[in-house]
Design a protein around this motif. Sequence first.
Motif, mmCIF file in Angstrom:
data_model
loop_
_atom_site.group_PDB
_atom_site.id
_atom_site.type_symbol
_atom_site.label_atom_id
_atom_site.label_comp_id
_atom_site.label_asym_id
_atom_site.label_seq_id
_atom_site.Cartn_x
_atom_site.Cartn_y
_atom_site.Cartn_z
ATOM 1 N N ILE A 143 0.551 9.447 -2.062
ATOM 2 C CA ILE A 143 -0.104 10.472 -0.452
ATOM 3 C C ILE A 143 -1.577 10.381 -0.846
ATOM 4 N N LEU A 144 -1.914 10.839 -1.959
ATOM 5 C CA LEU A 144 -3.376 10.829 -2.423
ATOM 6 C C LEU A 144 -4.231 9.672 -2.331
ATOM 7 N N VAL A 145 -3.500 8.470 -2.849
ATOM 8 C CA VAL A 145 -4.109 7.118 -2.685
ATOM 9 C C VAL A 145 -4.183 6.653 -1.254
ATOM 10 N N LYS A 146 -3.396 6.911 -0.397
ATOM 11 C CA LYS A 146 -3.360 6.628 0.956
ATOM 12 C C LYS A 146 -4.561 7.474 1.643
ATOM 13 N N VAL A 147 -4.533 8.752 1.495
ATOM 14 C CA VAL A 147 -5.427 9.212 2.017
ATOM 15 C C VAL A 147 -6.995 8.939 1.552
ATOM 16 N N SER A 148 -7.105 8.835 0.394
ATOM 17 C CA SER A 148 -8.325 8.514 -0.147
ATOM 18 C C SER A 148 -8.711 6.988 0.506
#
Lengths: 186, 269
Positions: free
Chosen positions: A176-181
């Motif tokens: 999730i965090l990678v996608k957001v980033s």
Amino acid sequence: MQERGDEELVSEAQRGASPAFTTLVERYFDRVYRYTAMRIGNTADAEDLAQEVFLKAWKAIGKYRWTGAPFSAWLFRIAHNLVVDQYRRQGQGATVSLEDMPQDPSRDDVEEQAELALSVDELRKALPKLTEAQRQVILLRFGSGLSLEETAAAMKKKVNAVKALQHAAVLSLRRILVKVSVAEKP
Amino acid sequence: MKNMDDIFNDCLERLLNGESLESCIARYPDQAAHLAPILKLAIASREAMNTVRAPEGAKGRALQRIWKAGQSAKPRGLGLFARLRPWALAATALLVVALGMGTAAVASADTAPGDVLYPVKQSRERLQLIFTLPPQAKARLYLTMAQERAKEMETLLERGQHEKLEALAESSSKHLERIPGLFQVEAEEVTVRQTPVQPLPPGLQPRTKAEMREMLVETAQKHKAKMEKTLKDAPPELDAKTKKALSKWDEGYKRAIAELEKGRQGPKR
């Protein structure tokens, strides 16, 4: 002096000793607050809910039985149930807003503070995208500092199941965090 | 062989116990690429959430709310206790909680009416009543308070201060009359028939009416014998008044014992 165990304090509180219960409040309040704060959002509601957790625990302490599940697990189960009730009252779309939350004043390095504040912000956005069980395990293990066994007891799951959930939860969180980033990159 | 869930947890526990990330990962070189980023994320999440702190004074407010909730459930008509000012109660509550039922409370334990620290003892008892919710624990507390009144009567008899004896006897009776109502009839009747009554160690709370009754009988006998012995040396002009106080005190026990025997509920809080 050696710190008194939860079992001894609970047993005294069950016999009506308020100082024993006060010690339990002192011991667990911050961790319970952190849990409610991460789940609910604004400080006032989080504090109110944390108070409610201990009020319920005090009223029900006579019913608590030491049958292997630690006191902490019982307490966080109360917290979880109250959070679920709160969600029902507010509707599922309740948002988390941690902007005004007090930060640890001992961290006075501005850059570090900014980095950590960003992490809390990222977390609050990412947590609702996890499954309920994954969210629980992240908050109990990393937010409230419960051991694997305590987390398992609080979630009424086997230790191995919590190990698997914990692993899956961190993997999901990373995705999730990678996608957001990636999405936020200009 | 460990599966990945176990390996991740093993590394996590090591990190939480202060081991370095490099050292943890070195134990599982084949899984290093998988482990490193998620371990870093787990620790970063933990550190981030650790910065979320309860607002200043939140614990105190929580304790105050619990205290207030306990207060709303307090029994009515507590005589002397009810006349204490709220600010005095609040101050004593803070003092007693802060010191863990400490110095002042301990020093006041053996006081009797007229002593400087006697109000501290009264406040401590009131506070205990507020915080004691389980019915059996409350019943035990009322008995302890009645025992205290008996000890105070003995002290006053020894000191030759007979004028406050009657008030103490009445206070004792009020404590005792609360006890029967704190035991449920149905549960008790079953338990009384099935369980032989065993003497309880001091301080242990009674589980049934029968156990409570035994405790009352024992307490009454013990204090009555002591008071009658002291009464023999009392001046003759005070004899009648003192006997009346003693009789009132004795009646309080008899009524409570009879209520517990009947299996009827006593006055409700």
